[in-house]
Design a protein around this motif. Structure first.
Motif, PDB file in Angstrom:
ATOM      1  N   TYR A  29       0.768  -1.344  -0.078  1.00 15.59           N
ATOM      2  CA  TYR A  29       0.000   0.021  -0.096  1.00 15.59           C
ATOM      3  C   TYR A  29       0.723   1.139  -0.104  1.00 15.59           C
ATOM      4  O   TYR A  29       0.573   2.115  -0.685  1.00 15.59           O
ATOM      5  CB  TYR A  29      -0.939   0.046   1.183  1.00 15.59           C
ATOM      6  N   TRP A  67       6.858 -10.468   6.560  1.00 15.64           N
ATOM      7  CA  TRP A  67       5.747  -9.867   7.348  1.00 15.64           C
ATOM      8  C   TRP A  67       6.114  -9.186   8.416  1.00 15.64           C
ATOM      9  O   TRP A  67       7.169  -9.204   9.146  1.00 15.64           O
ATOM     10  CB  TRP A  67       4.648 -10.944   7.992  1.00 15.64           C
TER      11      TRP A  67
ATOM     12  N   ARG B  20       0.153 -20.446  -0.316  1.00 14.38           N
ATOM     13  CA  ARG B  20       0.327 -19.137  -0.970  1.00 14.38           C
ATOM     14  C   ARG B  20      -0.872 -18.419  -1.144  1.00 14.38           C
ATOM     15  O   ARG B  20      -1.079 -17.054  -1.199  1.00 14.38           O
ATOM     16  CB  ARG B  20       1.099 -19.185  -2.179  1.00 14.38           C
ATOM     17  N   GLU B  23      -1.849 -16.634   1.966  1.00 10.94           N
ATOM     18  CA  GLU B  23      -0.759 -15.341   2.097  1.00 10.94           C
ATOM     19  C   GLU B  23      -1.156 -14.096   1.061  1.00 10.94           C
ATOM     20  O   GLU B  23      -1.283 -13.326   1.820  1.00 10.94           O
ATOM     21  CB  GLU B  23       0.632 -15.891   1.967  1.00 10.94           C
ATOM     22  N   ALA B  26      -4.330 -12.608   2.766  1.00 11.72           N
ATOM     23  CA  ALA B  26      -3.876 -11.968   4.083  1.00 11.72           C
ATOM     24  C   ALA B  26      -3.138 -10.473   3.422  1.00 11.72           C
ATOM     25  O   ALA B  26      -3.565  -9.396   3.998  1.00 11.72           O
ATOM     26  CB  ALA B  26      -2.977 -12.539   4.878  1.00 11.72           C
ATOM     27  N   GLU B  27      -2.264 -10.529   2.576  1.00 14.53           N
ATOM     28  CA  GLU B  27      -1.522  -9.450   2.116  1.00 14.53           C
ATOM     29  C   GLU B  27      -2.579  -8.408   1.530  1.00 14.53           C
ATOM     30  O   GLU B  27      -2.594  -7.400   1.759  1.00 14.53           O
ATOM     31  CB  GLU B  27      -0.668  -9.636   0.922  1.00 14.53           C
ATOM     32  N   LEU B  28      -3.795  -8.777   0.746  1.00 17.77           N
ATOM     33  CA  LEU B  28      -4.554  -8.023  -0.031  1.00 17.77           C
ATOM     34  C   LEU B  28      -5.523  -7.300   0.966  1.00 17.77           C
ATOM     35  O   LEU B  28      -5.697  -6.139   1.252  1.00 17.77           O
ATOM     36  CB  LEU B  28      -5.130  -8.538  -1.180  1.00 17.77           C
ATOM     37  N   SER B  30      -4.512  -6.747   4.330  1.00 17.44           N
ATOM     38  CA  SER B  30      -4.003  -5.742   4.984  1.00 17.44           C
ATOM     39  C   SER B  30      -3.717  -4.516   4.266  1.00 17.44           C
ATOM     40  O   SER B  30      -3.950  -3.332   4.684  1.00 17.44           O
ATOM     41  CB  SER B  30      -2.662  -6.291   5.572  1.00 17.44           C
ATOM     42  N   HIS B  31      -3.712  -4.818   2.762  1.00 16.80           N
ATOM     43  CA  HIS B  31      -3.520  -3.494   2.187  1.00 16.80           C
ATOM     44  C   HIS B  31      -4.792  -2.461   2.058  1.00 16.80           C
ATOM     45  O   HIS B  31      -4.707  -1.361   2.524  1.00 16.80           O
ATOM     46  CB  HIS B  31      -3.265  -4.019   0.624  1.00 16.80           C
ATOM     47  N   GLN B  33      -6.873  -2.538   4.746  1.00 18.29           N
ATOM     48  CA  GLN B  33      -7.111  -1.944   6.033  1.00 18.29           C
ATOM     49  C   GLN B  33      -6.448  -0.987   5.994  1.00 18.29           C
ATOM     50  O   GLN B  33      -6.860   0.227   6.327  1.00 18.29           O
ATOM     51  CB  GLN B  33      -6.675  -3.153   6.861  1.00 18.29           C
ATOM     52  N   LEU B  34      -4.925  -1.039   5.404  1.00 17.79           N
ATOM     53  CA  LEU B  34      -4.140   0.360   5.597  1.00 17.79           C
ATOM     54  C   LEU B  34      -4.605   1.444   4.796  1.00 17.79           C
ATOM     55  O   LEU B  34      -4.783   2.630   5.296  1.00 17.79           O
ATOM     56  CB  LEU B  34      -2.608   0.032   5.046  1.00 17.79           C
ATOM     57  N   HIS B  35      -5.394   1.196   3.656  1.00 20.03           N
ATOM     58  CA  HIS B  35      -6.026   2.244   2.802  1.00 20.03           C
ATOM     59  C   HIS B  35      -7.053   2.855   3.506  1.00 20.03           C
ATOM     60  O   HIS B  35      -7.452   3.887   3.643  1.00 20.03           O
ATOM     61  CB  HIS B  35      -6.534   1.580   1.563  1.00 20.03           C
ATOM     62  N   PHE B  57      -8.236   0.011  -5.528  1.00 16.13           N
ATOM     63  CA  PHE B  57      -7.715  -1.425  -5.732  1.00 16.13           C
ATOM     64  C   PHE B  57      -7.927  -1.717  -7.126  1.00 16.13           C
ATOM     65  O   PHE B  57      -7.242  -2.571  -7.607  1.00 16.13           O
ATOM     66  CB  PHE B  57      -8.137  -2.259  -4.451  1.00 16.13           C
ATOM     67  N   THR B  63      -6.553  -9.126 -10.314  1.00 18.59           N
ATOM     68  CA  THR B  63      -5.244  -9.368  -9.702  1.00 18.59           C
ATOM     69  C   THR B  63      -4.796 -10.597  -9.222  1.00 18.59           C
ATOM     70  O   THR B  63      -3.812 -10.876  -9.518  1.00 18.59           O
ATOM     71  CB  THR B  63      -5.400  -8.141  -8.307  1.00 18.59           C
ATOM     72  N   TRP B  67      -1.937 -12.661 -10.622  1.00 19.31           N
ATOM     73  CA  TRP B  67      -0.900 -12.768  -9.541  1.00 19.31           C
ATOM     74  C   TRP B  67      -0.564 -14.541  -9.560  1.00 19.31           C
ATOM     75  O   TRP B  67       0.481 -15.093  -9.599  1.00 19.31           O
ATOM     76  CB  TRP B  67      -1.346 -12.884  -8.154  1.00 19.31           C
TER      77      TRP B  67
END
Lengths: 112, 884
Positions: A29, A67, B20, B23, B26-28, B30-31, B33-35, B57, B63, B67
């Motif tokens: 992000y 992470w 994978r 993972e 989870a990464e997306l 968290s992205h 959430q940050l946004h 996004f 995506t 990926w």
């Protein structure tokens, strides 16, 4: 959407590398935001397109990921530049500089 | 470099896929959430914050898709998916899979085992021989004087000589027979073979009157010397003399031939054991095998030219021309260098083993063909079954190529399973071949090369039997398949043609088996001996150093006495002749007194016997009487028994009984007291050069004619009695060399070995082929019944007789069988001309053989037809119609 362009082919990787070079380890992000800000909001970037590019860079060994926890305490995956990535960033930056300089010579109108 | 690294990582991405995926999710997450956090901080409402983040996004599924494509290799992934799908499909039909895999495994395993054998026999160079391509055989030099004359004058060729012999190691109960080669001292040098322990022969060993030396084989060293590393220098008794062991040959070294060799002796020093003829004699030709190594830097042509030029004193033979003048000409042509790969080395079976093994290899290929045809049939039936499934796949947009690949993949999977099963089959058949084949240690039959060939066979078989069905399945109008379940008649005809071919090929194999079995039977029928109840015992006392005739006779008398006391023994007798073995008795003339035949009465085999000889062997006296103890009283025989052939030759027009003949060119009258049936009848006579006549032994020591064999008639079956007899003899005389005791049935079997081998191996292949053909027939008919169930149901519902339905199915099978039998008979007839030379007294085109083969096939095939026919007649019309 006037004045905003899509991201040019093949430049996203270099932008990612440069971003990590300047800012150090950063999550997806953060990278996306930084690229958008740096381009002066003149790029339309769907943040999602970043992730396949990150994966490719990681597979090529230019960046590594792990992470970690963000400044506002959220779990996030952080990317950092590897040594090979640093070299790659320099190389690509040089090449872009050369290409753009060359193109600039073609495009600027000759002075009378 | 980078690309390769990425490729490997992407390949690696194929595993751990679930982790994978998690993972990434989870990464997306968290992205987003940050946004969202940022958006909230900017003052948006929670709903708005979330929507803006998601909007920014972009399409999340795309995506993920990109990926994933980047994360793995989509082509490989699809392939893996297909493999998984194919494996599941095979597992879902265990019966079909098992049948296919077993069928192919049998064909492939048999072919691979036969390839292994051929490889070992014909292709692989003899082990531990350095650069075998430079070693040649020179048949024209076959006696020692010529060898010695040439040896030192050649530069392009180093010559060595050898003979083969059988000797006894040790004496008494512990004595063992050895297959030995008697060689010149440079033999190992010429072959380039280095002993693993001790040394090879040296020129220094070969001095007149020197100590005899021996190099022993690795197996002998392990078996009889406890693999003692200090064996060099120890002394052993071989052929009646003490020998010093100087070295141990490398494992599996067997000189240049195929037979095992247990020991190597020096021609000159072990003359007795080797039965070396006097070295200075030129005539007696043909006892020495001469080989040579072409010197490095010389070509075969140069070496040949040199040896031809050096051959100044060839052996000659002088004959009288019809006009009375004398003519002297060389016995042999100019020397020629022959490659040792000709494999005529060693004794006996050599050549026919080569030819036979090629034929058996052909038999294995036929079996493989049958297996392929069978599997192709099964697969094409299955393809019909899966028409719908494939049509659906095609309609849903799968490319033809993808479906085709998938079907082939399924076959490759079958091939893989088949290859592992075939390894077992090959190992098993290999063990069988090893037990049967009359050659030495074949080495590792499952040589890497054989395994590679097996893999190739399996892959080829899998693809061959799969391509046509796969092509059929993907061709044509997919939509049409979806609409109805039409039976494709063209395809059925093709399946039937495959079945006809299978039946025909199986018939060829069975006919071959029958022909070989007939040969064995004919061979036994052509021997006059009672094969089931006679045991022969012999000890080569002369080679063991006994020189005195009286002593040898006494030894045999002792053996005779011991044996007669055994309860198992009915009678026993002594004789000079090896009954079926390699040596004939001494040869001389028999002349009717008062006659002077042109050839001097030459040449008939003299067999001295003790009185019970004829009754012991079961040879009938057709006229007159056998010998009595009274006949043995004189040193010179006074009575003689002729065999039928000889009697007819000597007395074409008179009754021989009571007539006088002279033998040994002596004028004395020897009276013909009887006529015996010929030991070998009919066609077998051409395998024996001479007709026989019999004289009684005189008193011990009265002449040079000494017993060489003891024949024993047993009350119990000869095989069980043989062991008892052997131990009785060996324990009676501890100083005797190895005494060989064998049922004469075994000796006959040795001679019939190539036929027995053909019969057993082809029999095995033939049996498997018949089973495969029957299974194929069964599967095809059962399938067709299943396909036609609605039709049959309709017929039954309309009142058809169930037995007629059964006949209808049966008729299909019978037509296939009949066509197959005809085609097979034609093929076998065409082939039989070529095999005839390998058979004994079996005429090509013998009707009984084809009749027998046809019957076997028909019986097996019918068994395959009955079940489907029965099932067809029992179709429940109501159920069948409702299913439609």
């Amino acid at each position: 959407v006037g004045g905003r362009t899509d991201i040019p082919q093949g430049t996203l990787a270099l932008m990612v590398l440069r971003t990590l070079e300047t800012l150090g380890p950063l999550h997806g992000y953060g990278i996306a935001r930084r690229i958008e800000q740096t381009s002066g909001e003149s790029l339309t970037l769907n943040y999602g397109t970043l992730y396949p590019a990150l994966l490719k860079l990681e597979q090529e060994g230019f960046i590594a990921s792990e992470w970690g926890v963000s400044e506002n305490n959220r779990k996030a995956k952080f990317y950092r530049l590897t040594r090979a990535g640093r070299k790659q960033a320099e190389r690509e930056a040089r090449e872009w500089a050369r290409t753009t300089a060359m193109l600039a010579r073609f495009l600027t109108p000759e002075r009378p | 470099m980078r690309t390769l690294r990425a490729l490997l990582l992407r390949l690696g991405g194929l595993v751990w896929r679930a982790r994978r995926e998690r993972e990434l999710a989870a990464e997306l997450e968290s992205h987003l959430q940050l946004h969202i956090d940022d958006n909230l901080r900017a003052g948006m409402s929670p709903d708005e914050a979330r929507r803006a983040a998601i909007l920014k996004f972009g399409p999340i599924e795309r995506t993920k898709e990109e990926w994933r494509d980047r994360g793995t290799l989509p082509v490989v992934e699809a392939l893996l998916q297909d493999v998984r799908y194919a494996a599941r499909g095979l597992a879902r039909r265990p019966g079909f899979t098992l049948l296919t895999v077993c069928t192919l495994a049998i064909g492939v395993g048999a072919s691979a085992a036969m390839f292994g054998l051929l490889d070992a026999l014909l292709l692989r160079p003899p082990p531990h021989v350095h650069d075998p391509d430079r070693i040649v055989r020179i048949d024209e030099i076959s006696n020692y004087p010529r060898y010695a004359d040439m040896k030192d004058r050649l530069h392009g060729l180093e010559l060595a000589g050898l003979t083969q012999t059988r000797v006894s190691l040790g004496t008494g109960p512990g004595a063992v027979p050895l297959q030995a080669q008697c060689v010149t001292p440079n033999y190992f040098t010429v072959l380039g073979t280095r002993p693993v322990i001790g040394r090879a022969f040296e020129a220094a060993d070969d001095v007149p009157g020197g100590e005899p030396v021996v190099v022993i084989a690795h197996t002998v060293w392990q078996r009889h010397f406890d693999a003692n590393p200090g064996v060099a220098g120890s002394r052993v008794r071989i052929g009646g003399r003490d020998h010093t062991v100087v070295g141990v040959a490398p494992p599996r070294f067997r000189s240049l031939g195929l037979q095992t060799v247990d020991a190597w002796l020096l021609l000159t020093l072990s003359a007795e054991a080797c039965a070396t003829p006097p070295l200075h004699l030129r005539a007696s030709g043909g006892w020495l095998i001469t080989i040579g190594r072409i010197t490095d830097g010389w070509t075969r042509e140069q070496a040949t030219a040199e040896i031809v030029a050096a051959d100044t004193s060839p052996d000659t033979i002088t004959t009288r021309r019809p006009d009375g003048t004398l003519e002297t000409r060389p016995v042999t042509g100019p020397p020629r260098l022959r490659p040792i790969r000709d494999r005529e080395f060693g004794s006996g079976a050599g050549q026919s083993v080569d030819r036979l093994s090629l034929w058996l290899g052909g038999g294995a290929m036929v079996l493989l063909l049958i297996a392929c045809a069978n599997v192709a049939g099964l697969l094409s039936m299955r393809a019909v079954d899966r028409r719908r499934e494939i049509a659906i796949r095609l309609q849903l947009g799968a490319g033809r190529r993808r479906v085709f690949t998938f079907l082939l993949l399924e076959n490759l999977l079958i091939a893989l399973l088949c290859a592992s099963a075939a390894l077992l089959v090959a190992a098993w058949i290999g063990a069988l071949l090893r037990a049967f084949f009359p050659v030495a240690d074949l080495g590792e039959l499952l040589h890497p090369r054989t395994v590679a060939v097996l893999g190739a066979f399996a892959g080829l078989a899998g693809i061959l039997s799969g391509v046509v069905p796969a092509m059929q399945a993907t061709r044509g109008d997919a939509a049409a398949h979806l609409r109805t379940g039409t039976v494709l008649h063209g395809r059925r005809r093709a399946a039937h043609a495959l079945l006809v071919a299978q039946v025909a090929l199986a018939l060829v194999l069975i006919a071959g088996t029958t022909a070989f079995t007939e040969s064995v039977r004919n061979f036994r029928l052509h021997l006059a001996y009672d094969l089931d109840h006679v045991v022969a015992a012999s000890a080569d006392l002369r080679r063991a150093g006994y020189r005195d005739a009286a002593e040898i006779a006494a030894r045999y008398d002792l053996m005779l006495e011991r044996v007669r006391q055994l309860p198992e023994v009915e009678s026993a007798a002594l004789t000079t002749a090896n009954l079926l073995g390699e040596r004939r008795g001494s040869v001389t003339g028999v002349v009717r007194q008062g006659h002077q035949p042109e050839d001097g009465g030459c040449c008939h085999a003299l067999v001295a016997v003790s009185p019970d000889y004829f009754s012991t062997l079961g040879i009938r006296i057709v006229k007159g009487r056998a010998f009595t103890p009274a006949d043995t009283a004189t040193a010179q025989p006074t009575a003689i028994i002729l065999d039928e052939d000889l009697a007819r030759a000597v007395f074409p027009d008179a009754d021989p009984i009571g007539q006088c003949v002279s033998i040994f060119f002596r004028p004395d009258c020897v009276m013909v007291t009887g006529i015996s049936e010929s030991a070998r009848r009919g066609a077998l006579r051409r395998l024996q050069l001479d007709s026989q006549f019999f004289v009684p032994f005189g008193p011990p020591g009265s002449s040079d004619v000494v017993p060489e064999m003891l024949v024993v008639r047993t009350r119990t079956p000869s095989r069980t009695a043989a062991a008892t007899i052997a131990s009785a003899i060996r324990h009676a005389a501890p100083d005797l060399p190895y005494v060989q005791v064998r049922p004469i049935a075994d000796m006959a079997d040795d001679e019939a070995q190539s036929w027995r081998l053909g019969a057993s191996i082809l029999g095995l292949f033939g049996g498997l082929a018949v089973a495969l053909a029957a299974i194929g027939l069964y599967a095809a008919l059962a399938f067709s019944v299943r396909q036609r169930t609605p039709e049959i149901g309709l017929r039954l519902a309309l009142g058809a007789d169930p037995s007629r339905i059964a006949r209808m199915v049966l008729r299909d099978g019978l037509v296939i069988l009949a066509l197959g039998t005809m085609a097979g008979t034609a093929a076998a007839l065409a082939l039989s001309r070529y095999v005839e030379a390998l058979l004994f007294e079996v005429v090509s085109g013998d009707v009984s053989i084809f009749l027998a083969a046809g019957l076997i096939i028909f019986a097996a095939g019918l068994a395959g037809c009955v079940l489907p026919a029965l099932r067809a007649s029992r179709v429940d019309p109501a159920l069948a119609l409702r299913a439609e």
